[in-house]
Design a protein around this motif. Structure first.
Motif, short mmCIF file in Angstrom:
data_model
loop_
_atom_site.label_atom_id
_atom_site.label_comp_id
_atom_site.label_asym_id
_atom_site.label_seq_id
_atom_site.Cartn_x
_atom_site.Cartn_y
_atom_site.Cartn_z
N THR A 65 30.75 6.91 -15.99
CA THR A 65 30.13 5.59 -15.63
C THR A 65 31.09 4.20 -16.19
N ALA A 66 31.60 4.47 -17.25
CA ALA A 66 32.50 3.56 -17.86
C ALA A 66 33.64 3.26 -16.95
N ILE A 67 34.36 4.46 -16.84
CA ILE A 67 35.46 4.25 -16.11
C ILE A 67 35.34 3.68 -14.67
N VAL A 68 34.52 4.11 -13.95
CA VAL A 68 34.19 3.52 -12.64
C VAL A 68 33.72 2.19 -12.48
N ALA A 77 26.65 12.71 -22.06
CA ALA A 77 28.20 11.99 -22.59
C ALA A 77 29.14 12.07 -21.31
N THR A 78 29.30 13.22 -20.79
CA THR A 78 30.51 13.11 -19.69
C THR A 78 30.01 12.12 -18.66
N ALA A 138 29.10 2.70 -7.09
CA ALA A 138 28.37 3.11 -8.30
C ALA A 138 27.19 4.12 -8.03
N ALA A 139 26.54 4.01 -6.88
CA ALA A 139 25.22 4.68 -6.74
C ALA A 139 25.74 5.93 -6.05
N LEU A 140 26.76 6.04 -5.31
CA LEU A 140 27.11 7.46 -4.76
C LEU A 140 27.80 8.09 -6.12
N THR A 141 28.52 7.54 -7.07
CA THR A 141 28.70 8.19 -8.27
C THR A 141 27.70 9.08 -8.84
N GLU A 142 26.59 8.11 -9.17
CA GLU A 142 25.35 8.41 -9.89
C GLU A 142 24.86 9.72 -9.00
N ILE A 143 24.62 9.57 -7.74
CA ILE A 143 23.90 10.48 -6.93
C ILE A 143 24.69 11.71 -6.81
N TRP A 144 25.77 11.54 -6.72
CA TRP A 144 26.65 12.80 -6.90
C TRP A 144 26.20 13.66 -7.93
N GLY A 145 26.10 13.13 -9.25
CA GLY A 145 25.55 13.90 -10.27
C GLY A 145 24.45 14.69 -9.88
#
Length: 597
Positions: free
Chosen positions: A259-262, A253-254, A306-313
């Motif tokens: 993802t929605a915000i970005v 959920a977090t 976007a990819a970096l955001t996903e990869i960060w997690g």
């Protein structure tokens, strides 16, 4: 928030940042050539990706050109760039994925190598199932990072930096419009990223707890069923699994909110840029090709963010997994080999000495398992240890194998303190038949050969005959080559013990330890095995732990234990004549035996 398992709360610190991934470097450094080649392929593909929009711009701006040869050359150049990109990407994928598999395999081996040598005290604090979870689940997370996420992250960093530079080169005004959301995007990434990291760690903790619980319940399935605890076991496992799911749900959920915000902020900037770009094309400030080029760079930069955001997690989850594996690799064992070990002679005599030994198990520090025990066993002597349950008999075996170290006093083999010896070196001279024999999921032959891996088939069969195991093994479908199942489920308790005895006979060690070695045998088999044990004990130092006094009557000496202390010593006849604990135990057992007859 659900409370994490108690052991994990006490033993683990929460992951602070992805810096924990630095612990993976020692496993990656041996493969520097592969790393450099993968890095070259990564940089090459990133540069080619950044060059491609320039070729597209040339093609778009020359759509209406009369110079067909020039237009065709631009098309061919674009195809050539695409071919280079494809080859470079394939090479990067091959190298990075192979490196990830190699490193994770090395990590699994390193963790297993460390865990298989840990003393029993270590496993009083952590469940075996949790260790297995770390070796499998956590290394799988690390594989996804090394084999994919890190290279994708680096490639996207290069594309982000290069794309922003080329966007500024194309149009400063449009670049500022597109790039202003980036600082705004970073804020939720940082804030919500910490939340994702914490929830990822909690999720993995509960998965490990679930694995540990399942392992324990499944290994004890017959006991669970016999006591009709299936419903309780199912409920307990379902509860732990549900807590794991709950943590995963909150993490998902977090991540979804993040993802929605970005996406909203990023694409709002893109829409604004398109509106301004369309006006600039109409006014003649830029060409259509430049607008297309800028649009491609914008999409590339947005995709990189976007990819970096996903990869960060993913990196945060892998950081937590790395911490958990590092905990195992750096775990301190309460029993350590000396830096410089004494050397035992090639032929060990088997003299054993306990000198004022005091010991309490780590899980029960206030209860003395042994309280000032002194004991000398001469080479070749057969000594029986008897007494009520919990008196300290098996503890003698545990300390002699140096599974634990005493809190005070010393234990010596041929005059050498065990603490001055390498454990693997002196254990080679010891053969053990435990009360609960361990049978591996292999053939009967290999289970016996476990005592001495280089033994021939003839030696294996001779050991089985000596242990009164030959006849029942020959009756199996494939005789000695029959698979006995996990933990020997296809064998009876007595058959397991005879295989364990055959294993000890095959080992042919100067020190023999028998811990209730005949407790699961019927009277006929016990008599046969007893003869084999007596023959085996000749010229060997033998310690026999037994509750059934009939098995120790012929021992050279009997040591009687009570409450962690030696209360009597002598032969069977001497101890019976003295009265006391041994005489009482003998009277109970032998009188009961006569009554049964």
């Amino acid at each position: 928030m659900a409370e994490t398992p108690k052991v994990q709360e006490a033993e683990r610190a929460a992951s602070k940042d992805i810096g924990a991934l630095q612990a993976l470097w020692p496993f990656m450094s041996p493969y520097k050539p592969m790393l450099l080649l993968a890095g070259f392929a990564l940089v090459l593909t990133a540069m080619i990706s950044l060059i491609l929009p320039l070729a597209v711009r040339r093609v778009v701006d020359n759509f209406n050109s009369d110079q067909l040869d020039l237009l065709q050359s631009y098309f061919l150049a674009a195809i050539g760039i695409a071919a280079l990109l494809a080859v470079g990407t394939a090479l990067r994928y091959y190298l990075v994925t192979r490196l990830g598999e190699r490193v994770v395999a090395d990590i699994r081996v390193a963790v297993f190598d460390r865990m298989i040598g840990m003393s029993p005290a270590f496993y009083e604090k952590i469940m075996t199932g949790e260790v297995l979870s770390r070796i499998t689940t956590d290394t799988t997370l690390i594989l996804s990072v090394i084999g994919s996420s890190v290279s994708v992250a680096l490639r996207n960093v290069l594309i982000l930096i290069g794309g922003i530079g080329l966007m500024l080169f194309t149009s400063v005004k449009m670049s500022l419009l597109v790039l202003w959301p980036i600082p705004v995007i970073l804020l939720p990434i940082i804030v919500l990223g910490r939340r994702v990291r914490a929830l990822s760690k909690e999720n993995q903790d509960w998965i490990a707890a679930s694995s540990g619980d399942a392992s324990e319940q499944l290994l004890s399935a017959q006991t669970v069923q016999a006591f009709t605890h299936e419903a309780l076991s199912r409920g307990k496992f379902a509860d732990v699994t549900e807590k794991s799911f709950s943590a995963a749900r909150r993490r998902i959920a977090t991540r979804a909110v993040l993802t929605a915000i970005v996406i909203f902020i990023a694409f709002s900037g893109v829409v604004g840029f398109l509106w301004m770009g369309a006006n600039d094309v109409r006014d003649g400030a830029i060409t259509v090709g430049e607008l297309v080029q800028f649009l491609i760079y914008t999409v590339m930069v947005a995709g990189a963010v976007a990819a970096l955001t996903e990869i960060w997690g993913e990196l945060q989850r892998a950081a937590g997994a790395t911490e958990r594996l590092v905990e195992l690799l750096s775990a301190k064992d309460s029993v350590q080999d000396p830096a410089t070990a004494d050397t035992l002679p090639a032929k060990v005599k088997g003299a054993i000495a306990f000198e004022n030994v005091k010991f309490s198990y780590p899980a029960r520090p206030s209860i003395a398992a042994l309280d000032g025990v002194s004991l000398d066993v001469k080479p070749g002597e057969t000594v029986a240890l008897v007494g009520p349950s919990g008196a300290g008999k098996t503890t003698i075996i545990q300390l002699l194998l140096r599974f634990y170290d005493p809190q005070s006093g010393s234990i010596r083999l041929d005059g050498h303190d065990l603490k001055t010896l390498d454990r693997a070196a002196f254990r080679k001279h010891v053969a053990l038949v435990p009360q609960d024999p361990v049978i591996f999921a292999d053939t009967a032959r290999e289970n016996i050969r476990f005592g001495r891996p280089d033994a021939s088939d003839a030696e294996v069969e001779a050991a089985a005959k000596a242990a009164a195991a030959h006849d029942f093994l020959m009756a199996l479908p494939d005789s000695y080559d029959s698979d006995v199942g996990e933990r020997g489920v296809m064998l009876s308790g007595g058959q397991k013990q005879r295989i364990a005895i055959a294993r000890a006979i095959l080992r042919d060690a100067p020190v023999l330890l028998l811990d209730e070695a005949t407790s699961a045998l019927d009277a006929e088999s016990e008599a046969a095995v007893q003869k084999a044990v007596e023959a085996l004990a000749e010229n060997r130092t033998t310690l026999i732990v037994a509750h059934r006094l009939a098995t120790v009557k012929k021992a050279d000496r009997i040591i009687v234990f009570e409450a962690g202390q030696i209360v009597a010593t002598g032969t069977h006849d001497e101890l019976v004549a003295q009265g006391g604990l041994y005489a009482r135990l003998a009277r109970l057992q032998f009188t009961a035996g006569l009554a049964a007859e």
